[in-house]
Design an enzyme around this catalytic site. Sequence first.
Site, short mmCIF file in Angstrom:
data_model
loop_
_atom_site.label_atom_id
_atom_site.label_comp_id
_atom_site.label_asym_id
_atom_site.label_seq_id
_atom_site.Cartn_x
_atom_site.Cartn_y
_atom_site.Cartn_z
N ARG A 182 -11.54 -8.44 -16.16
CA ARG A 182 -10.67 -8.06 -17.26
C ARG A 182 -9.22 -7.97 -16.81
NH1 ARG A 182 -12.58 -5.14 -21.59
NH2 ARG A 182 -10.87 -3.66 -21.46
N ARG A 186 -2.25 -12.27 -10.43
CA ARG A 186 -1.27 -13.36 -10.58
C ARG A 186 -0.27 -13.36 -9.44
NH1 ARG A 186 0.77 -9.79 -15.08
NH2 ARG A 186 -0.65 -10.56 -16.65
N ARG A 263 -21.28 4.90 -21.00
CA ARG A 263 -20.41 5.79 -20.26
C ARG A 263 -19.59 6.56 -21.28
NH1 ARG A 263 -20.73 8.44 -15.84
NH2 ARG A 263 -18.79 8.56 -14.67
N1 UDP Z 1 -9.89 -1.01 -12.58
C1 UDP Z 1 -9.66 -0.60 -11.28
N2 UDP Z 1 -8.51 0.05 -10.98
C2 UDP Z 1 -7.58 0.32 -11.92
C3 UDP Z 1 -7.78 -0.10 -13.25
C4 UDP Z 1 -8.97 -0.75 -13.55
O1 UDP Z 1 -10.49 -0.82 -10.41
O2 UDP Z 1 -6.55 0.95 -11.58
C5 UDP Z 1 -11.16 -1.70 -12.87
C6 UDP Z 1 -12.26 -0.69 -13.25
O3 UDP Z 1 -13.49 -1.18 -12.75
C7 UDP Z 1 -12.23 -0.75 -14.76
C8 UDP Z 1 -11.95 -2.23 -15.01
O4 UDP Z 1 -11.04 -2.57 -13.95
O5 UDP Z 1 -13.45 -0.33 -15.32
C9 UDP Z 1 -11.36 -2.54 -16.35
O6 UDP Z 1 -10.16 -1.82 -16.51
P1 UDP Z 1 -9.47 -1.64 -17.94
O7 UDP Z 1 -8.14 -1.00 -17.73
O8 UDP Z 1 -9.51 -2.94 -18.65
O9 UDP Z 1 -10.47 -0.62 -18.62
P2 UDP Z 1 -10.45 0.13 -20.04
O10 UDP Z 1 -9.02 0.24 -20.44
O11 UDP Z 1 -11.32 -0.69 -20.95
O12 UDP Z 1 -11.08 1.45 -19.71
#
Ligand code: UDP
Length: 396
Positions: A182, A186, A263
Amino acid sequence: MTNKFNTKNYDYLIVGAGPFGMTFAYEAALRGKRSLIVEKRSFVGGNTHTHTENGITVHDFGAHIFHTDNKEVWDYVRKFAEFNGYQNQVVANYKGKLFNLPFNMNTFYQMWGTKTPAEAKAKIEEQKTAALQELGDRQPRNLEEQAISLIGTDIYEALIKGYTEKQWGRKATELPAFIIKRLPVRFIYDNNYFNHRYQGIPVGGYTQIFENMVDRSNGLIDVLTDTDFFDNKEEFLNEFPRVVYTGMIDQFFDYKFGELEYRSVRFESETLDTDNYQGNAVINYTDAETPFTRQMEWRHFDGLADEGKTIITREYPQDWDRTKEAYYPVNDDKNTDLYKQYVKAAREDAPEVLFGGRLGKYRYFDMDQVFNDAFNTVRQEFGVADDFNFAHDDVK
Ligand code: UDP
């Protein structure tokens, strides 16, 4: 038999007033169909719900930044609200040291001092080769392998492992690889958290989008808040010819094949007497010890608040159980297999029910994907051609 709930000959019962249910109801109204929406909470908009306090728009269930490449969806949501030009730029705090996210030339410079894409790529390749010798040509099998092969071990250890394991409550080696994809990687100096062409937040918050849908439905949408479908499930199903259900699919079937895993999240907010507490809308705390994953400072999402006060919210991931709200589906192999059993049951035992949204489809959808999912369901239900312009007509 008198109908207790279907008092107005509604065409649809819609369970859940989130983006999927609301969009379906609005599109049904455009086609002259009447819907009753039942929502167990006291407001519309589901987890996109926002409220305004001290001139600050607070997202009650975590930061929702709208981002999409889907022009149809982007044009659609802007019919119901004006969007600002917010671009998400997240800062990570790892044990007091700051890094830019997502993973880009700034992050690589902060981690290694590399200044060119070639230097950064060489560093990642070196770390990937050392850590994943046995990977060879096969695809990464879990989140850890996927992360290391994308950005190497140093960044994995500092910015991903701790955050991910807190967020999901399990080891990164036991999580599906797609979750980390996700986030962009880059090799340019660009801190935009998303790769999508369109991005922003509705000025004044999300709730107006869904209230406007009701207001513009010409009385064809009624919403019953504080009403739990499951308190009267059988009556609802008996009275309504067609149902749109956006809750948890396993709960619909009384968890008969077992619980899907989710979760959950808990939020803690504070109002402080300053107009700039952390200098950014979102700061992630990526170490394993800090119990929250991120801290939002809402005024920085729109820059509209007066001086003087700020509101911050910390986000604590937690295990889900039946007393808690489900936020994230855990889309690993085990749960995917279980979900397929529920899909089969939906097809065979509940053909009059349309399942949709993050919980109804058990998929880690972003908001734009939920709108798109609703469009597809509308197309199927009403036989609308693919190039149909949604919401261009006035309500009949
Ligand atoms: N993630 C991470 N470090 C960060 C931010 C995100 O490892 O600082 C990983 C983590 O596994 C997370 C995933 O990237 O569940 C997706 O992040 P996103 O910000 O898209 O999650 P959301 O906003 O949907 O909670």
